[in-house]
Design a protein around this motif. Sequence first.
Motif, mmCIF file in Angstrom:
data_model
loop_
_atom_site.group_PDB
_atom_site.id
_atom_site.type_symbol
_atom_site.label_atom_id
_atom_site.label_comp_id
_atom_site.label_asym_id
_atom_site.label_seq_id
_atom_site.Cartn_x
_atom_site.Cartn_y
_atom_site.Cartn_z
ATOM 1 N N VAL A 63 1.827 -3.056 -5.013
ATOM 2 C CA VAL A 63 0.544 -2.488 -4.600
ATOM 3 C C VAL A 63 -0.335 -2.148 -5.804
ATOM 4 O O VAL A 63 -1.569 -2.283 -5.728
ATOM 5 N N TYR A 122 1.143 -2.115 3.608
ATOM 6 C CA TYR A 122 -0.286 -2.320 3.363
ATOM 7 C C TYR A 122 -0.804 -3.528 4.113
ATOM 8 O O TYR A 122 -1.908 -3.488 4.699
ATOM 9 N N TRP A 148 -1.443 -2.568 7.632
ATOM 10 C CA TRP A 148 -2.642 -1.719 7.742
ATOM 11 C C TRP A 148 -3.910 -2.548 7.540
ATOM 12 O O TRP A 148 -4.909 -2.343 8.223
ATOM 13 N N ARG A 149 -3.874 -3.456 6.562
ATOM 14 C CA ARG A 149 -5.063 -4.273 6.281
ATOM 15 C C ARG A 149 -5.504 -5.050 7.509
ATOM 16 O O ARG A 149 -6.697 -5.102 7.835
ATOM 17 N N ALA A 193 0.104 6.464 2.104
ATOM 18 C CA ALA A 193 -0.560 5.484 2.956
ATOM 19 C C ALA A 193 -2.062 5.477 2.719
ATOM 20 O O ALA A 193 -2.701 4.412 2.679
ATOM 21 N N VAL A 234 -2.938 3.798 -0.767
ATOM 22 C CA VAL A 234 -2.626 2.371 -0.739
ATOM 23 C C VAL A 234 -3.690 1.618 0.057
ATOM 24 O O VAL A 234 -4.197 0.572 -0.374
ATOM 25 N N ARG A 235 -4.042 2.147 1.245
ATOM 26 C CA ARG A 235 -5.074 1.478 2.055
ATOM 27 C C ARG A 235 -6.405 1.414 1.319
ATOM 28 O O ARG A 235 -7.108 0.399 1.355
ATOM 29 N N CYS A 257 -5.968 -0.575 -2.594
ATOM 30 C CA CYS A 257 -5.543 -1.975 -2.542
ATOM 31 C C CYS A 257 -6.577 -2.850 -1.840
ATOM 32 O O CYS A 257 -6.550 -4.069 -1.982
ATOM 33 N N SER A 258 -7.491 -2.237 -1.088
ATOM 34 C CA SER A 258 -8.549 -3.003 -0.409
ATOM 35 C C SER A 258 -9.875 -2.917 -1.148
ATOM 36 O O SER A 258 -10.875 -3.465 -0.667
#
Length: 674
Positions: free
Chosen positions: A19, A193, A196-197, A221, A224-225, A228-229
């Motif tokens: 991540v 992830y 979630w993405r 969480a 990371v969301r 990472c986006s």
Amino acid sequence: MPQEPPTSKDSASRPRRCVHQLYEDHVRRTPDAVAVISGSQQLTYRQLDERANRLARHLREAGLPRGGPVAVCLGRDAEVLTAVLGVLKAGGAYVPVEPSAPPSVLRQVLADPGLFAVVTWESLRVMVSDTVRSGRPVICLDTQAEAIAARSGEPLDAGVGISDLACVLYTSGTAGRMPRGVLIEHRTLASAYEGWRVVYRLSPADRHLQTAASEFAGFTADWVRALCSGGTLVLAGRDEDLDRAGDAAPLHRLIVDRAVTVVACDVPTVHGLHRHLRSQGADLGDVRLIAVSGDSWYLDEQQALRRTLGPHVRILNVYGVTEAAGSGAYFELPDRPAVTEHPERVSPIGTAFPGAAVAVLGRGGAPAARGARGELGVKGPVLGRGYRDGSAFKSGQFLRTGDLGRVRDDGGLEHLGRVASHADAEAVLRGHPSVGECLVTTIEFGKGRKTLIAYVTAVEGGELDWSELRLFLSTRLPSARAPQTLTQVAALPRTRSGKIDRSGVPLPAQRDATRRAPGGKGALSADGGTGGDIWGAIAGITVFFSFLSWVLTDALWPYSTDLSLVPNPWAALFTGLYVCESLAFGLGMAFLFCARPLVARHGRSPALTSAAHLAVAWLLIAWWPQDNYYRLAAKTDWARQAALVYAFNITLMIAGAVVVAFVAAKPRTTDLMR
């Protein structure tokens, strides 16, 4: 019905990158985009990355081994992201711990013999150093800032693999259990992830609200969301937390002012936000998605929020477990919900995230058929390696979660609470129009005497009618499963992670359930062990031991009560003193044997309750033996005098101090009882 998001099974089940590497992609693409907002502080992706790289080099220079655990004890601040990313970039595994966590949790996490170092602030050094094992480096970001800043901010390659340890996340300690450390690999975070993405439809334009304490899986969480986006993480400060009254005004201002688009929060937070929106006639600005997790969130509450917000905001009920880094299953409320009988009893969690498999397990561990109840189990790439205590999760097998579930007729999953909970009684109670929230639990009053008690809150602006509520229960539940005692509380106790705290309820004061309480409020049954039967037992034991002590005094301490040489009225006064000593001894013995429920109902911690119970008993019991020993002790018998002082006087002082602490301490669930 909203369209089901596309699945991405291959990428979710076989992640190839960590991540922090996904985050670094956005550092290269959009270095000047805002990564973190904390109060007035903003960090771009470039600034955050340079800080994390410097800390990573500092940790590597200190000797951090590959996969070495590093505790991050910083609180809710932008620097917590610097620390987390720095540990990952250095090849270590971060262990988030909140400075405000209970001392028992801090000791458990920081005293871990496998811990390599702690990243913290100088103001917390003493607290950390008292707990962490000697020889472990304590890195203070403020006082060691100059040394860390001297390191290069250029990227570094720690040679981390997808199967290496990324973090150790501790469970929330549901039902009074001590939290357990869960070993989360890089592949687990990457798989979670990806799910979630896909489901959250994440994009770099999103701004994510972060409200969870850093020690819980929700914090990991969230970051990371967001990072990472390529989005922005907006940290809610202490001022934005809901207070005891549930005031969500500061949090609402933060959401609107910072143009938050994704809100992931727990049940109490969404309750507070919804109350605020209704009372003010407000909306949530740019929010496009609300994902609620942490505990049962019922369908009627979701539908009420939809009516307030309108159809443009997606509403998700998320079931996540720490063992899967907060991933699990989700239910998205349709734009036009189907008619459901008793929506106040139903908490649908829908289907599993990509990369996860969630099932209701029947006997033997096999998935249950539709309509069947059983324990929820999780498996798949989102599942961690195992627990810190050495027990590993078996590959390809479901991990039992301790939560009860059911397969609905449409194939979706439904959350029914903890396995040991009285889910059916709670569901029926919630169906009464005057009940807001409820908790049904078994309380033991004395040895072997158990009572099923319901703790109930009234709907906003409402009032409970106990006779009506009892009639309501009697027509819908078998008597064996119906609560014998009903207790009104202002709010249900919750853990720091937002879950209902079933071990934190105070013992209720007992009253007859057929009477109304003063002021027209609560009413309680006499069952529970604090009524006339206990007082009768106390009176009987007091008389017995008082008489026994009076009879045994001369046998144990000859001539200690001899008043033959004392003239009246002084002899009569001393005789009265001896009678009082015997009565105090008898009452103390009765308090020791019978009064634990009387002390426990004040709602202090179990340890303080036990200490106060023993302290009061000793304060009463000690006078009879103490005075008789003293009367036989010569003034110059220094050995006996010293022994008496330390055996009685000092212990009585300690007992008095314990009683003071008990009186001064706040109940475990402050302001619950009305």
